[in-house]
Design a protein around this motif. Structure first.
Motif, short mmCIF file in Angstrom:
data_model
loop_
_atom_site.label_atom_id
_atom_site.label_comp_id
_atom_site.label_asym_id
_atom_site.label_seq_id
_atom_site.Cartn_x
_atom_site.Cartn_y
_atom_site.Cartn_z
N SER A 1 0.69 8.71 48.04
CA SER A 1 -0.03 9.90 47.54
C SER A 1 -1.11 10.27 48.55
O SER A 1 -2.29 9.97 48.35
N PRO A 2 -0.74 10.90 49.67
CA PRO A 2 -1.75 11.20 50.71
C PRO A 2 -2.80 12.20 50.28
O PRO A 2 -3.90 12.19 50.81
N LYS A 3 -2.47 13.09 49.31
CA LYS A 3 -3.46 14.08 48.86
C LYS A 3 -4.47 13.49 47.89
O LYS A 3 -5.52 14.08 47.65
N LYS A 4 -4.16 12.35 47.35
CA LYS A 4 -5.03 11.73 46.34
C LYS A 4 -6.04 10.77 46.95
O LYS A 4 -7.09 10.51 46.37
N TYR A 5 -5.72 10.22 48.16
CA TYR A 5 -6.57 9.20 48.77
C TYR A 5 -6.99 9.64 50.17
O TYR A 5 -6.29 10.42 50.84
N CYS A 6 -8.11 9.11 50.58
CA CYS A 6 -8.64 9.34 51.93
C CYS A 6 -8.89 7.97 52.57
O CYS A 6 -9.62 7.15 52.02
N GLN B 1 -10.67 12.69 39.95
CA GLN B 1 -9.53 13.11 39.14
C GLN B 1 -10.02 13.81 37.87
O GLN B 1 -11.04 13.41 37.29
N GLN C 1 -15.57 9.99 42.46
CA GLN C 1 -14.83 9.26 43.48
C GLN C 1 -15.04 7.76 43.33
O GLN C 1 -16.03 7.31 42.78
N GLN D 1 -9.94 10.30 45.43
CA GLN D 1 -10.62 11.54 45.11
C GLN D 1 -10.88 11.65 43.61
O GLN D 1 -10.25 10.99 42.79
N ASP E 1 0.83 4.28 42.39
CA ASP E 1 0.60 4.52 43.81
C ASP E 1 0.64 3.21 44.60
O ASP E 1 0.25 2.15 44.09
#
Length: 314
Positions: free
Chosen positions: A45-50, A73, A22, A71, A84
């Motif tokens: 890209s909501p699934k890739k970042y928090c 990869q 990460q 996250q 992104d």
């Protein structure tokens, strides 16, 4: 509007890209207006970042920050290029609005409400050190400067450092750092061994797997440098947060001193009013005593009146 609601620093998101690790980036928002400003963070890209927190309130003339975490990869993008983007929306909210009161309707463009939007691009950077393995086109390739396989012409020159085909995997696992970062060409080694099998060459696998201490130290230096740089970044971040908390504490102390002074002033005014009330009460009592007639005086007047009436009517 004449001036922007929030100043964003930095203007882009930079992540240090490493496979299966990460990476985080801190964004600071500064409100230089005299109004309360709410913000919301969106990404393509909501699934890739928090994002923590993805919404919040920035008070007048203060700062707030949020952290974006990429996250881990499994595949590296070509040439570390990333398309992104992030969108930061901000709008003015009434005084006293809490973070739990923020809704998506606040950032709707349907009404006449002003919504400020700023886009941030994402950039990927390689680690500061020069690793033995570098991502090329989404796959891990071994660097040419750290090749560990024996030379192709080993069988022709009579070198006795060619490993046997059945022990290639066992010998390699004795010195490889990670299974996923070293690419072995066992098939080619087997073919070379089969070609030289008729010459009955004595194999010495121990010499093949032996690694020099100097190379181990050189491989550990980049990792140490990366850890030190990360510790320095964490220290700077903690230092900035500590200074921010100190400023808040100073503001709280000033507010407490002002409240204590106001309280002392209120107490003095209260005592003054109390003394004035006592003085007014004493004056009113004195007036009551002066206005009234003595009881003995009233009795004497009554007796004289009765006597005069009795003698005046025989």
């Amino acid at each position: 509007m004449a001036s922007e609601l929030l100043e964003i620093h930095p203007q882009e998101l930079k992540f240090t890209f490493e496979l299966k690790k990460q990476s985080s980036c801190l964004i600071q928002l500064t409100n230089k207006t005299d109004q309360y400003v709410a913000f919301k963070v969106k990404t393509t890209s909501p699934k890739k970042y928090c994002v923590r927190p993805n919404t919040g309130i920035v008070k007048p003339n203060s700062t707030s920050d949020f952290t974006v975490t990429m996250q881990a990869q499994r595949v590296a993008p070509p040439d570390l290029m990333c398309k992104d983007k992030f969108l930061i929306q901000s709008t003015v909210v009434p005084l006293g609005t809490a973070e739990e009161d923020i809704t998506s309707d606040m950032f709707s463009k349907e009404g006449s409400k002003y919504i400020e939007e700023k886009k941030l691009k994402v950039f990927l950077t390689s680690p500061t050190h020069s690793p033995v393995l570098a991502p090329i086109n989404g796959e891990l390739k071994q660097d040419s400067g750290h090749e560990t396989s024996p030379p192709k012409d080993g069988a022709l020159t009579g070198v006795e450092n060619i490993p046997p085909p059945r022990k290639v995997a066992e010998d390699v696992t004795g010195f490889e750092t990670t299974k996923e970062t070293v690419e072995l060409r066992t098939t080619k080694d087997v073919q070379e061994f089969e070609a030289s099998k008729e010459d009955t060459i004595e194999l010495k696998t121990a010499d093949f797997v032996q690694l020099s201490p100097t190379k181990d130290v050189e491989e550990l230096k980049p990792a140490k440098t990366m850890v030190e740089s990360k510790l320095v970044d964490d220290f700077e971040e903690l230092k900035s947060k500590l200074s921010f908390l100190d400023s808040k504490l100073n503001e709280a102390e000033v507010s407490i001193m002002k409240l204590m002074e106001e309280r002392s002033i209120a107490n003095r005014e209260k005592e003054k009013l109390k003394r004035e009330l006592e003085m007014l009460k004493r004056k009113s009592d004195a007036r009551t005593i002066q206005v009234g007639f003595p009881f003995l005086y009233v009795c004497m007047v009554a007796l004289i009146s009765l006597a005069v009436g009795y003698f005046s009517h025989p």
